[in-house]
Design a protein around this motif. Structure first.
Motif, PDB file in Angstrom:
ATOM      1  N   THR A 177      -0.495   3.671   8.151  1.00 15.50           N
ATOM      2  CA  THR A 177       0.925   3.337   8.040  1.00 15.50           C
ATOM      3  C   THR A 177       1.397   3.361   6.594  1.00 15.50           C
ATOM      4  O   THR A 177       2.315   2.654   6.227  1.00 15.50           O
ATOM      5  N   GLU A 178       0.756   4.177   5.767  1.00  9.79           N
ATOM      6  CA  GLU A 178       1.169   4.224   4.374  1.00  9.79           C
ATOM      7  C   GLU A 178       2.170   5.332   4.121  1.00  9.79           C
ATOM      8  O   GLU A 178       2.143   6.374   4.760  1.00  9.79           O
ATOM      9  N   ALA A 179       3.011   5.091   3.140  1.00 11.88           N
ATOM     10  CA  ALA A 179       3.945   6.118   2.695  1.00 11.88           C
ATOM     11  C   ALA A 179       3.228   7.043   1.717  1.00 11.88           C
ATOM     12  O   ALA A 179       2.365   6.613   0.970  1.00 11.88           O
ATOM     13  N   VAL A 180       3.603   8.326   1.748  1.00 10.75           N
ATOM     14  CA  VAL A 180       2.943   9.325   0.900  1.00 10.75           C
ATOM     15  C   VAL A 180       3.977   9.962  -0.034  1.00 10.75           C
ATOM     16  O   VAL A 180       5.053  10.346   0.404  1.00 10.75           O
ATOM     17  N   TYR A 181       3.620  10.053  -1.299  1.00  9.72           N
ATOM     18  CA  TYR A 181       4.528  10.618  -2.302  1.00  9.72           C
ATOM     19  C   TYR A 181       3.806  11.693  -3.102  1.00  9.72           C
ATOM     20  O   TYR A 181       2.753  11.429  -3.682  1.00  9.72           O
ATOM     21  N   LEU A 182       4.391  12.887  -3.139  1.00  9.99           N
ATOM     22  CA  LEU A 182       3.800  13.983  -3.904  1.00  9.99           C
ATOM     23  C   LEU A 182       4.248  13.917  -5.362  1.00  9.99           C
ATOM     24  O   LEU A 182       5.446  13.827  -5.646  1.00  9.99           O
ATOM     25  N   VAL A 183       3.284  13.961  -6.277  1.00  9.41           N
ATOM     26  CA  VAL A 183       3.595  13.973  -7.710  1.00  9.41           C
ATOM     27  C   VAL A 183       2.770  15.066  -8.381  1.00  9.41           C
ATOM     28  O   VAL A 183       1.667  15.371  -7.939  1.00  9.41           O
ATOM     29  N   GLU A 189       0.830  -1.210   0.000  1.00  5.98           N
ATOM     30  CA  GLU A 189       0.000   0.000   0.000  1.00  5.98           C
ATOM     31  C   GLU A 189       0.863   1.257   0.000  1.00  5.98           C
ATOM     32  O   GLU A 189       1.921   1.293   0.614  1.00  5.98           O
ATOM     33  N   PHE A 190       0.382   2.254  -0.694  1.00  4.55           N
ATOM     34  CA  PHE A 190       1.035   3.558  -0.679  1.00  4.55           C
ATOM     35  C   PHE A 190       0.015   4.608  -1.103  1.00  4.55           C
ATOM     36  O   PHE A 190      -1.063   4.279  -1.602  1.00  4.55           O
ATOM     37  N   THR A 191       0.381   5.863  -0.893  1.00  2.00           N
ATOM     38  CA  THR A 191      -0.517   6.963  -1.232  1.00  2.00           C
ATOM     39  C   THR A 191       0.207   7.982  -2.089  1.00  2.00           C
ATOM     40  O   THR A 191       1.330   8.368  -1.772  1.00  2.00           O
ATOM     41  N   LEU A 192      -0.436   8.379  -3.175  1.00  4.66           N
ATOM     42  CA  LEU A 192       0.090   9.486  -3.973  1.00  4.66           C
ATOM     43  C   LEU A 192      -0.702  10.737  -3.639  1.00  4.66           C
ATOM     44  O   LEU A 192      -1.933  10.699  -3.604  1.00  4.66           O
ATOM     45  N   MET A 193       0.027  11.803  -3.376  1.00  2.00           N
ATOM     46  CA  MET A 193      -0.606  13.113  -3.250  1.00  2.00           C
ATOM     47  C   MET A 193      -0.500  13.740  -4.631  1.00  2.00           C
ATOM     48  O   MET A 193       0.582  14.116  -5.067  1.00  2.00           O
ATOM     49  N   VAL A 194      -1.627  13.793  -5.321  1.00  3.00           N
ATOM     50  CA  VAL A 194      -1.599  14.190  -6.727  1.00  3.00           C
ATOM     51  C   VAL A 194      -1.915  15.671  -6.873  1.00  3.00           C
ATOM     52  O   VAL A 194      -2.968  16.150  -6.441  1.00  3.00           O
ATOM     53  N   ALA A 195      -0.992  16.391  -7.510  1.00  2.25           N
ATOM     54  CA  ALA A 195      -1.252  17.772  -7.904  1.00  2.25           C
ATOM     55  C   ALA A 195      -1.318  17.801  -9.429  1.00  2.25           C
ATOM     56  O   ALA A 195      -0.607  17.059 -10.101  1.00  2.25           O
ATOM     57  N   ALA A 196      -2.177  18.625  -9.970  1.00  2.00           N
ATOM     58  CA  ALA A 196      -2.267  18.762 -11.431  1.00  2.00           C
ATOM     59  C   ALA A 196      -2.922  20.093 -11.750  1.00  2.00           C
ATOM     60  O   ALA A 196      -3.842  20.513 -11.063  1.00  2.00           O
ATOM     61  N   ARG A 213      -5.064   6.648  -2.881  1.00  2.00           N
ATOM     62  CA  ARG A 213      -4.553   5.559  -2.040  1.00  2.00           C
ATOM     63  C   ARG A 213      -4.638   4.258  -2.837  1.00  2.00           C
ATOM     64  O   ARG A 213      -5.700   3.925  -3.366  1.00  2.00           O
ATOM     65  N   ILE A 214      -3.533   3.567  -2.921  1.00  2.00           N
ATOM     66  CA  ILE A 214      -3.475   2.385  -3.797  1.00  2.00           C
ATOM     67  C   ILE A 214      -2.998   1.167  -3.023  1.00  2.00           C
ATOM     68  O   ILE A 214      -2.060   1.241  -2.220  1.00  2.00           O
ATOM     69  N   ARG A 215      -3.672   0.060  -3.297  1.00  2.00           N
ATOM     70  CA  ARG A 215      -3.228  -1.237  -2.768  1.00  2.00           C
ATOM     71  C   ARG A 215      -2.988  -2.133  -3.970  1.00  2.00           C
ATOM     72  O   ARG A 215      -3.900  -2.355  -4.777  1.00  2.00           O
ATOM     73  N   SER A 242      -6.737  -2.425  -5.270  1.00  2.00           N
ATOM     74  CA  SER A 242      -7.814  -1.451  -5.126  1.00  2.00           C
ATOM     75  C   SER A 242      -7.237  -0.044  -4.980  1.00  2.00           C
ATOM     76  O   SER A 242      -6.048   0.131  -4.703  1.00  2.00           O
ATOM     77  N   TYR A 243      -8.091   0.943  -5.187  1.00  2.00           N
ATOM     78  CA  TYR A 243      -7.665   2.326  -5.021  1.00  2.00           C
ATOM     79  C   TYR A 243      -8.863   3.153  -4.613  1.00  2.00           C
ATOM     80  O   TYR A 243     -10.016   2.746  -4.803  1.00  2.00           O
ATOM     81  N   PHE A 244      -8.581   4.294  -4.018  1.00  2.00           N
ATOM     82  CA  PHE A 244      -9.631   5.289  -3.898  1.00  2.00           C
ATOM     83  C   PHE A 244      -9.026   6.672  -3.946  1.00  2.00           C
ATOM     84  O   PHE A 244      -7.869   6.881  -3.585  1.00  2.00           O
ATOM     85  N   LEU A 245      -9.822   7.581  -4.475  1.00  2.00           N
ATOM     86  CA  LEU A 245      -9.370   8.961  -4.650  1.00  2.00           C
ATOM     87  C   LEU A 245     -10.171   9.857  -3.728  1.00  2.00           C
ATOM     88  O   LEU A 245     -11.403   9.849  -3.755  1.00  2.00           O
ATOM     89  N   GLU A 246      -9.447  10.626  -2.927  1.00  2.00           N
ATOM     90  CA  GLU A 246     -10.126  11.595  -2.068  1.00  2.00           C
ATOM     91  C   GLU A 246      -9.616  12.995  -2.413  1.00  2.00           C
ATOM     92  O   GLU A 246      -8.457  13.314  -2.142  1.00  2.00           O
TER      93      GLU A 246
END
Lengths: 52, 316
Positions: B7-13, A35-42, B201-203, B275-279
């Motif tokens: 406990t997830e890692a967060v990455y800004l893109v 599992e991981f999370t992307l903080m998406v900017a666009a 958030r992606i699994r 799975s994923y979800f967008l918030e």
């Protein structure tokens, strides 16, 4: 001043959220597997803060 | 979402068009808008941004300026199809790879291009995307194609480019809270003018199962959590909701139903492999300032800082 408010807000939200992520990264070595999370900017479009 | 997300890692893109609103800037505003763009890159450095795609609006400051931004950035600025019009050479790396604790993520950037940015040329984005994917597909678990363009380009990308897991769009009209999925590709659109950031958030457990959108499950879990939290206000320390409402049969039924619904949805998400979800997070004025960004404002835009202080003073 709206510009400053925009500026401070824009990325502050992101920085707060990312900081949470970074903090957990440094203090919690065991992430949920796969599992991981992307903080998406666009299309920020040069904005620097809250857009009402 | 306790137990699933803490406990997830967060990455800004960033999918592109971060720096300017248009692919050109008026001469009178040029210096000011460039300072703002520098402040955005400096902020992204602090936020440990992982990657930024080049959008046509990002090229509004000209060739020298985007190269200056590339030097200023502590993160890769990518584009698989943006060229120097004079030399016909590609200006950026076509992709970058981000390693999470247990996943390898490939990010590729493309743009439709714009004839108004005179110092730049653009190769075919479809071909550029496919070439980059073919180069990295065996090295990564998931591929994100950051696409700066219109709906037509998005349709072409989804129909013609093979191997994309997620398209992250810039230059979209509006936010799409419930992402579309087509042919195994999920399309993320979070709107324009920096109004929202998207928490995606992606699994990803295996390379075969299709990504399922679990946004509705997350919404139900959040709803249950909020209701339970609201009922917990004023609760004595150490006391459960059930103990507190022991004499109130209707409340007890509601609490049981909420807890049951929460567990059902958590179990359902856990059962899915991918799975994923967008918030979407609205970037509005409820957001508090931080010292790091205040410093950037002072460094890059001292005039605005003074004006803001003056305005705040008047407001009080």
């Amino acid at each position: 001043m709206k510009l400053l408010l925009k500026q401070s807000g824009l990325m502050l939200m992101l920085i707060t959220l990312v900081a949470v992520g970074c903090k957990s990264e440094s203090t919690n070595p065991s992430y949920n597997a796969n599992e991981f999370t992307l903080m998406v900017a666009a299309s920020n479009d040069g904005e620097v803060g809250p857009c009402g | 979402m306790k137990g699933l997300a803490e406990t997830e890692a967060v990455y800004l893109v960033d999918a592109g068009d971060a720096l300017f609103k248009h692919p050109y800037v008026a001469e009178a505003q040029r210096d000011h808008l460039k300072e703002t763009a520098r402040a955005i890159i400096a902020s992204y450095n602090i936020m440990e941004c992982q990657v930024m795609n080049v959008g046509t609006n990002d090229l509004a400051g000209g060739l020298d300026f985007i190269l200056e931004m590339n030097d200023l950035a502590n993160f890769p600025i990518i584009s698989a199809n943006t060229k120097d019009a004079n030399t016909n050479k590609f200006l950026f790396e076509p992709y970058t790879i981000v390693e999470t604790h247990d996943q390898t993520l490939g990010f590729i950037g493309i743009t439709k291009g714009d004839p108004r940015v005179k110092e730049f040329a653009f190769s075919d984005p479809i071909e550029a995307a496919q070439n980059a994917i073919d180069e990295i597909k065996d090295k990564v678990d998931l591929i994100f194609l950051m696409t700066n363009g219109d709906d037509k380009l998005e349709r072409s990308v989804v129909a013609e480019v093979k191997g994309i897991n997620f398209v992250i769009r810039s230059k979209t009209g509006s936010l799409q809270r419930n992402p579309k999925q087509k042919d195994g590709t999920t399309i993320i659109r979070i709107g324009k003018q920096g109004k929202y950031a998207g928490v995606l958030r992606i699994r990803n457990v295996d390379p075969v199962s299709q990504m399922k959108n679990v946004s509705s499950q997350y919404t139900r879990i959040k709803f249950a959590d909020n209701r339970l939290k609201a009922m917990s206000r004023g609760l004595e320390e150490g006391m459960t909701l059930e103990e507190h409402f022991a004499e109130d049969e209707n409340r007890l039924k509601l609490i049981a139903r909420l807890r049951d619904e929460r567990k059902t949805n958590v179990d359902l998400i856990k059962k899915l492999k991918n799975s994923y979800f967008l918030e979407p997070i609205p970037l509005n004025d409820k957001i508090e300032d931080t010292p790091e960004i205040a410093m950037i404002v002072k460094d890059y835009m001292p005039d605005e800082t003074k004006k803001a202080e003056k305005d705040n003073h008047k407001g009080h």
